[in-house]
Motif scaffolding. Structure first.
Motif, PDB file in Angstrom:
ATOM      1  N   GLU A   4       0.836  -1.184   0.000  1.00 18.17           N
ATOM      2  CA  GLU A   4       0.000   0.000   0.000  1.00 18.17           C
ATOM      3  C   GLU A   4       0.878   1.243   0.000  1.00 18.17           C
ATOM      4  N   PHE A   5       0.397   2.294  -0.660  1.00 18.55           N
ATOM      5  CA  PHE A   5       1.174   3.528  -0.755  1.00 18.55           C
ATOM      6  C   PHE A   5       0.227   4.688  -0.991  1.00 18.55           C
ATOM      7  N   VAL A   6       0.724   5.909  -0.772  1.00 22.52           N
ATOM      8  CA  VAL A   6      -0.025   7.137  -1.013  1.00 22.52           C
ATOM      9  C   VAL A   6       0.614   7.857  -2.182  1.00 22.52           C
ATOM     10  N   GLU A   7      -0.208   8.218  -3.183  1.00 18.93           N
ATOM     11  CA  GLU A   7       0.296   8.879  -4.368  1.00 18.93           C
ATOM     12  C   GLU A   7      -0.548  10.105  -4.677  1.00 18.93           C
ATOM     13  N   THR A   8      -0.020  10.967  -5.535  1.00 19.91           N
ATOM     14  CA  THR A   8      -0.700  12.201  -5.929  1.00 19.91           C
ATOM     15  C   THR A   8      -1.359  12.008  -7.281  1.00 19.91           C
ATOM     16  N   ASP A   9      -2.646  12.341  -7.354  1.00 19.74           N
ATOM     17  CA  ASP A   9      -3.381  12.274  -8.612  1.00 19.74           C
ATOM     18  C   ASP A   9      -2.835  13.341  -9.552  1.00 19.74           C
ATOM     19  N   GLY A  10      -2.457  12.930 -10.752  1.00 19.81           N
ATOM     20  CA  GLY A  10      -1.862  13.864 -11.706  1.00 19.81           C
ATOM     21  C   GLY A  10      -2.830  14.908 -12.231  1.00 19.81           C
ATOM     22  N   GLU A  11      -4.141  14.663 -12.152  1.00 16.28           N
ATOM     23  CA  GLU A  11      -5.121  15.596 -12.695  1.00 16.28           C
ATOM     24  C   GLU A  11      -5.516  16.686 -11.713  1.00 16.28           C
ATOM     25  N   ASN A  12      -5.829  16.313 -10.472  1.00 17.13           N
ATOM     26  CA  ASN A  12      -6.301  17.311  -9.518  1.00 17.13           C
ATOM     27  C   ASN A  12      -5.395  17.482  -8.310  1.00 17.13           C
ATOM     28  N   GLY A  13      -4.302  16.755  -8.242  1.00 18.91           N
ATOM     29  CA  GLY A  13      -3.351  16.932  -7.147  1.00 18.91           C
ATOM     30  C   GLY A  13      -3.786  16.343  -5.820  1.00 18.91           C
TER      31      GLY A  13
END
Length: 297
Positions: A242-251
């Motif tokens: 599991e990991f936390v990532e940033t959505d490229g469209e809305n941040g």
């Protein structure tokens, strides 16, 4: 006298609506004057306006109906009735409007309010819809298990001695629940506690509701208040990445889980055939003479 229209509340305001009310519930001997504040699906009751920790909370997700009775509003909940009396008829109608709007996520059509008050309801509804639309990515402690209430009880029974407290998904729809298991004179004591997700904070729904900024703080609250008698049951290893990532469209920050690709079907690999044994000539024994000696020149 008409109720004055308050100025629009800024984003992130503490409450959508608040004010003094006379409250009577199952645990009240009579009406008592408290400061009430509504934010999302919860009404918090405080002794005075400046208090941060409420005296108690009312979860509107359990609301069945609202009716006018005896000069007040009777809130019929699943397991209790709570009566609120505001300081004016206009304020009481505002409370009815906000309670029904947050419980049903829709502004009632039968409200008797000024246009400015309706605008305040619509703005609160819009903000609440936006708040609920943004997925919250909580950081789950290692004692969180994706199990039901019954499975949590069984898990603590099987793990007796390793821990007696787990976090699990909340059956109330917004937040998590805490399940504990202890022994008292050979009697099993199992308790379940509601933890409500308020968006920026968590509220532990106990006699004196307690705010926490994270789920780890929720666990720490139970450990500290029980003087260490409650111990979280930690999961040693996660079974999925599991990991936390940033959505490229809305941040936005999103929680991701790595799903490995399914194994490909391959033809079975056969072992190499054994090589043939090397050819060895058959040796004949030498001829012997009549005397039994080897012949020669």
């Amino acid at each position: 006298m008409a109720l004055p229209v308050p100025p629009p509340q800024p984003a992130g305001a503490r409450h959508y609506y608040e004010g003094f009310v006379q409250k009577r519930g199952p645990r009240d001997m009579g009406y008592r004057r408290v400061w009430a504040g509504l934010r999302g699906p919860l009404i918090a009751f405080y002794a005075v306006p400046r208090d941060r920790q409420p005296l108690e909370m009312l979860d509107l997700s359990e609301l069945v109906a609202v009716r006018a009775e005896g000069g007040g509003l009777v809130l019929q909940m699943r397991d209790q009735n709570v009566t609120l009396k505001a300081e004016s008829a206009e304020a009481q109608e505002m409370w009815r409007g906000f309670i029904l709007t947050m419980a049903k996520m829709k502004v009632p059509s039968d409200l008797v309010l000024l246009p400015g008050h309706r605008f305040q309801l619509l703005e609160a509804l819009r903000e609440e819809q936006e708040r609920r639309a943004v997925p919250r990515v909580p950081l789950f402690p290692s004692c969180f298990y994706n199990v039901s209430r019954g499975e949590a009880e069984q898990l603590l029974e099987r793990s007796a001695g390793s821990g007696n407290l787990v976090l699990r998904p909340g059956g109330h729809g917004h937040g998590v629940s805490v399940t504990t298991r202890q022994m008292l004179n050979n009697t099993v004591l199992i308790r379940h506690y509601k933890v409500i997700d308020l968006g920026q904070d968590y509220c532990i729904s106990v006699d004196v509701p307690h705010y926490c900024s994270s789920l780890a703080e929720v666990v720490q609250y139970f450990v500290e208040k029980s003087k260490g008698c409650l111990r979280p049951l930690h999961s040693e290893y996660n079974q999925k990445l599991e990991f936390v990532e940033t959505d490229g469209e809305n941040g936005e920050m999103l929680q991701g889980v790595y799903e490995p690709p399914p194994p490909r079907t391959q033809a079975p690999v056969l072992p190499d055939p054994e090589p043939p044994a090397p050819h060895r000539p058959v040796l004949q024994p030498p001829e012997q003479g009549e005397s039994g000696q080897v012949g020669g020149n």
